[in-house]
Design a protein around this motif. Structure first.
Motif, short mmCIF file in Angstrom:
data_model
loop_
_atom_site.label_atom_id
_atom_site.label_comp_id
_atom_site.label_asym_id
_atom_site.label_seq_id
_atom_site.Cartn_x
_atom_site.Cartn_y
_atom_site.Cartn_z
N LEU A 48 -18.66 2.62 6.79
CA LEU A 48 -20.09 3.11 7.65
C LEU A 48 -21.20 2.41 7.06
O LEU A 48 -21.04 2.48 6.00
CB LEU A 48 -19.50 4.66 7.20
CG LEU A 48 -18.44 5.45 8.25
CD1 LEU A 48 -18.14 6.62 8.53
CD2 LEU A 48 -18.36 4.94 9.95
N THR A 49 -22.06 3.34 7.04
CA THR A 49 -23.45 3.46 6.28
C THR A 49 -24.31 4.82 7.45
O THR A 49 -23.72 5.39 7.14
CB THR A 49 -24.04 2.13 7.70
OG1 THR A 49 -24.93 2.99 9.07
CG2 THR A 49 -23.89 0.67 7.85
N GLY A 50 -24.85 4.32 5.49
CA GLY A 50 -25.76 5.44 5.14
C GLY A 50 -24.65 6.58 4.53
O GLY A 50 -23.92 6.15 3.59
N ASP A 51 -25.29 8.05 4.38
CA ASP A 51 -24.19 8.61 3.23
C ASP A 51 -23.28 9.59 4.01
O ASP A 51 -23.54 10.33 4.96
CB ASP A 51 -25.35 9.90 2.86
CG ASP A 51 -26.62 9.38 1.76
OD1 ASP A 51 -26.12 8.07 1.28
OD2 ASP A 51 -28.00 9.66 2.43
N LEU A 52 -22.49 9.74 2.98
CA LEU A 52 -21.60 10.94 3.54
C LEU A 52 -21.69 12.31 2.87
O LEU A 52 -21.58 12.11 1.90
CB LEU A 52 -19.60 10.46 2.77
CG LEU A 52 -19.18 9.54 3.62
CD1 LEU A 52 -18.02 8.78 2.70
CD2 LEU A 52 -19.07 8.96 5.04
N LEU A 53 -21.61 13.31 3.69
CA LEU A 53 -21.73 14.48 3.07
C LEU A 53 -21.14 15.29 3.20
O LEU A 53 -20.17 15.47 3.60
CB LEU A 53 -22.71 15.47 3.45
CG LEU A 53 -24.28 14.12 4.30
CD1 LEU A 53 -25.56 15.23 4.77
CD2 LEU A 53 -25.41 13.67 3.09
N VAL A 54 -21.03 16.18 1.51
CA VAL A 54 -19.83 16.95 1.70
C VAL A 54 -20.25 18.51 1.33
O VAL A 54 -21.23 18.92 0.73
CB VAL A 54 -19.18 16.40 0.43
CG1 VAL A 54 -17.58 17.47 0.08
CG2 VAL A 54 -18.50 15.95 0.32
N PHE A 55 -19.60 19.22 2.21
CA PHE A 55 -19.92 20.14 2.44
C PHE A 55 -19.06 21.49 1.74
O PHE A 55 -17.46 21.49 2.50
CB PHE A 55 -20.31 20.66 3.74
CG PHE A 55 -21.21 20.59 4.51
CD1 PHE A 55 -23.28 20.91 4.14
CD2 PHE A 55 -21.50 19.29 5.51
CE1 PHE A 55 -23.72 20.32 4.35
CE2 PHE A 55 -22.70 19.00 5.73
CZ PHE A 55 -23.58 20.09 5.81
N GLY A 56 -19.32 22.22 0.97
CA GLY A 56 -18.31 23.28 -0.37
C GLY A 56 -16.70 22.78 -0.12
O GLY A 56 -16.11 24.49 -0.29
N SER A 57 -16.07 22.10 -1.36
CA SER A 57 -15.92 21.80 -1.33
C SER A 57 -15.93 20.74 -2.60
O SER A 57 -15.82 19.72 -3.06
CB SER A 57 -14.32 20.21 -1.02
OG SER A 57 -13.52 20.72 -1.59
N ASN A 58 -16.20 21.82 -3.64
CA ASN A 58 -16.80 21.09 -5.64
C ASN A 58 -15.32 20.39 -5.82
O ASN A 58 -15.71 19.22 -6.90
CB ASN A 58 -16.76 22.19 -6.73
CG ASN A 58 -16.14 22.92 -7.05
OD1 ASN A 58 -14.80 23.06 -6.31
ND2 ASN A 58 -16.79 23.88 -7.45
N ARG A 62 -15.68 16.24 -7.33
CA ARG A 62 -15.07 16.31 -8.86
C ARG A 62 -14.44 14.62 -8.24
O ARG A 62 -13.92 13.53 -9.37
CB ARG A 62 -14.78 17.37 -9.61
CG ARG A 62 -15.84 18.11 -9.99
CD ARG A 62 -15.22 18.75 -11.17
NE ARG A 62 -13.43 19.80 -10.19
CZ ARG A 62 -14.24 21.18 -9.60
NH1 ARG A 62 -15.05 21.55 -10.05
NH2 ARG A 62 -12.71 21.02 -9.54
N ARG A 63 -12.87 15.22 -7.62
CA ARG A 63 -12.02 14.13 -7.48
C ARG A 63 -12.59 12.55 -6.89
O ARG A 63 -12.40 11.38 -7.55
CB ARG A 63 -11.00 14.64 -6.06
CG ARG A 63 -9.73 13.69 -6.37
CD ARG A 63 -8.75 14.50 -5.00
NE ARG A 63 -7.53 13.30 -5.30
CZ ARG A 63 -6.67 13.33 -4.49
NH1 ARG A 63 -6.68 14.04 -3.50
NH2 ARG A 63 -5.45 12.31 -4.31
N LEU A 64 -13.28 12.59 -6.09
CA LEU A 64 -13.78 11.10 -5.66
C LEU A 64 -15.25 10.75 -6.77
O LEU A 64 -14.87 9.69 -6.96
CB LEU A 64 -14.55 11.62 -4.17
CG LEU A 64 -14.03 12.09 -2.99
CD1 LEU A 64 -15.01 12.27 -1.89
CD2 LEU A 64 -13.10 10.96 -3.04
N SER A 65 -15.32 11.33 -7.20
CA SER A 65 -16.30 11.12 -8.41
C SER A 65 -15.49 10.41 -9.19
O SER A 65 -16.21 9.27 -9.66
CB SER A 65 -17.58 12.19 -9.10
OG SER A 65 -16.97 12.76 -9.51
N ARG A 66 -14.83 10.10 -9.74
CA ARG A 66 -13.62 9.83 -10.79
C ARG A 66 -13.01 8.53 -9.97
O ARG A 66 -12.70 7.93 -10.85
CB ARG A 66 -12.31 10.43 -11.13
CG ARG A 66 -13.29 11.61 -12.18
CD ARG A 66 -12.19 13.12 -12.66
NE ARG A 66 -10.67 13.12 -12.20
CZ ARG A 66 -10.84 14.19 -11.31
NH1 ARG A 66 -11.07 15.50 -11.46
NH2 ARG A 66 -10.23 14.14 -10.43
#
Length: 68
Positions: A48-58, A62-66
């Motif tokens: 995909l192009t553009g941003d992926l937005l995450v609503f409501g799940s810190n 955290r898991r994805l940022s690692r």
């Protein structure tokens, strides 16, 4: 207001739901990801192009940022 476009409603946006309990969703433009979340998100980012937005799940953020 000529020339102005309204932003898309949430139901118009392509949506990916991350869930451990749902296997399908009947919402407009929705895909449920319930298995192998990290690799599925990596595939989405590559496709995909553009941003992926995450609503409501810190916890998910955290898991994805690692890992991505």
């Amino acid at each position: 207001m000529t020339g102005h476009r309204r932003p898309p409603a949430m139901s118009d946006l392509r949506t990916f739901v991350i869930s451990t309990t749902l296997t399908s969703g009947n919402w407009n433009n929705t895909t449920v990801i319930h298995d192998d979340v990290v690799s599925q998100i990596a595939k989405l980012k590559a496709k995909l192009t553009g941003d992926l937005l995450v609503f409501g799940s810190n916890q998910l953020v955290r898991r994805l940022s690692r890992t991505t």
